[in-house]
Design an enzyme around this catalytic site. Sequence first.
Site, PDB file in Angstrom:
ATOM      1  CG  ASP A 215      61.475  27.303  25.515  1.00 29.60           C
ATOM      2  OD1 ASP A 215      61.507  27.552  26.734  1.00 29.60           O
ATOM      3  OD2 ASP A 215      60.918  28.033  24.671  1.00 29.60           O
ATOM      4  CD  GLU A 275      59.425  25.677  29.702  1.00 30.10           C
ATOM      5  OE1 GLU A 275      59.271  26.631  30.478  1.00 30.10           O
ATOM      6  OE2 GLU A 275      59.596  25.834  28.477  1.00 30.10           O
TER       7      GLU A 275
END
Length: 563
Positions: A215, A275
């Site tokens: 993330d 990401e």
Amino acid sequence: MTDATLTESRDEAKTAEWWRQAAVYQIYPRSFADANGDGLGDIPGILSRVDYLADLGIDAVWLSPFYPSELADGGYDVADYRNVDPRLGTLDDFDAMVEALHARGIHVIVDIVPNHSSDQHAWFQEALAAGRGSEARERYIFRDGKGPDGSEPPTDWVSVFGGPAWQRVEDGQWYFHHFATEQPDFNWNHPDVREDFLKTLRFWSDRGVDGFRIDVAHMLTKDLTEPLPSRAELEAMDSTTGVHPITDRDDVHEVYAEWRKVFNSYDPPRTAVAEAWVATPERRARYASAEGLGQAFNFDLLEADFDAPEFRAIIDENLAQSRLSGSSTTWVLSNHDVTRHATRYGLAPLRGRDVKQGTEWVAAGGPADMLDRDRGLRRAKAATLLLLGLPGSAYLYQGEELGLHEVAEIAPEQRQDPAFFRGAEFDGLGRDGCRVPLPWSADGVSFGFGSAPAHLPQPAWFADHAVDAEAADPASTLSLYREALRLRHPLQTGETLEWVETGRADVLRFVRPNGWQVVTNFGTEPFDLGADAADVVLSSAPLAGSALPGEASVWIAPASLLS
């Protein structure tokens, strides 16, 4: 095609580099399936649906966070990185799920959230109790405030979810949170932070996890040396230099080099995908290097209209970048952070609007005159067949295989996304509309999701998209996905394509090294396939003789590939 051919194709995919051209299915655990009847999806719920996942034909699942969390941000506020939220199950449940998925040839990828923790994390609670100047506070980013009594935040920075990026604690200091108030950022200069995440990676790898989705991978390391810039100065800074104070810094790759050593210590090596919302493809390629995470998300199609020249430019650019990095690219049309692509393609063109588009329609309550549902789904099917035909890995988001649209019918008091409550510019009404629990049956209190009402309201039209209804219909979206994923295994080859000119700007056609072709008609006028129509093995819409209708895709494959 024989079962033996399919089995051989799947066996070939079970290599150390299985991820390069994998079809990965994202599960948002709290909205997938509820086994214990509390309205919240859970790990046993996923376990109960492993045969569905196997029948779908995916190569891997990616689990969004399932860790203990106060759900200030849908589970991305993690209180314990090495456990399962008790509302979602236990570590034994997790182990049973991994074993069941592996038994069906499905790899497991889990979400790691390293930029910030929950404010309920033991370290942050220790930092609050320890007070100013303590070692415990050094694991996070604490600063004294401005003004004579320190009552003003250290800077005027704004968080992604709206409001100040600094929160004051009882003793007067402030901590930095790039996202929600409940998500304090870690200080990645601290050795404890670095070592603890290495421990976390080993913990899940030892339990059989095959890979990790990282993330906001671009935000970990920061340089908050005084004096800190103002918000205006920060926003004016060039984010491509590698020395920006808070994003996409070159030194973040030192972290991932350490992680890569951990990944490579396993056989086969664990995979990772970043990401990384960064300014240029060249910057993104660094996250995908073999010395780092190995792969990075390509979100470009999330920002694209249903437009042939735009798709072709994105495909060319990302394949070129993957060749430079030595990785394979990723393709994604929907995920847990954006409006579902069936809805995006049924709204007005996106040009000039934010990636989190669709909020104008949601804000208006989803009026029918703004959304052409049939056209949106027709285009979504066509785009999905194109995506699944591309070299690289494909990421699918739960529910898209059912042709689900965004859910707009969510009352303010029922919403959960912090972006909604904090009035963030980031995406207007937030992301709840793509996180509504799945419909498994056409009836029942929660359409088969569980025995109790779901944690987000499901609209009545979900009945038409339920798994049991679509599984019985050979013309359904689910049937199309199943057939596409079944065929993709024997057809997928190499990592290149060659464009075939069509004589029309609104029709794209490419051929893969083994002769497999994909044709997508982005326009509304039919496109004549000629003699190739006889070799069509899959179509997103029925052909009219040899004519491919508008807003549709076909796969063309020589018989020799399927014998």
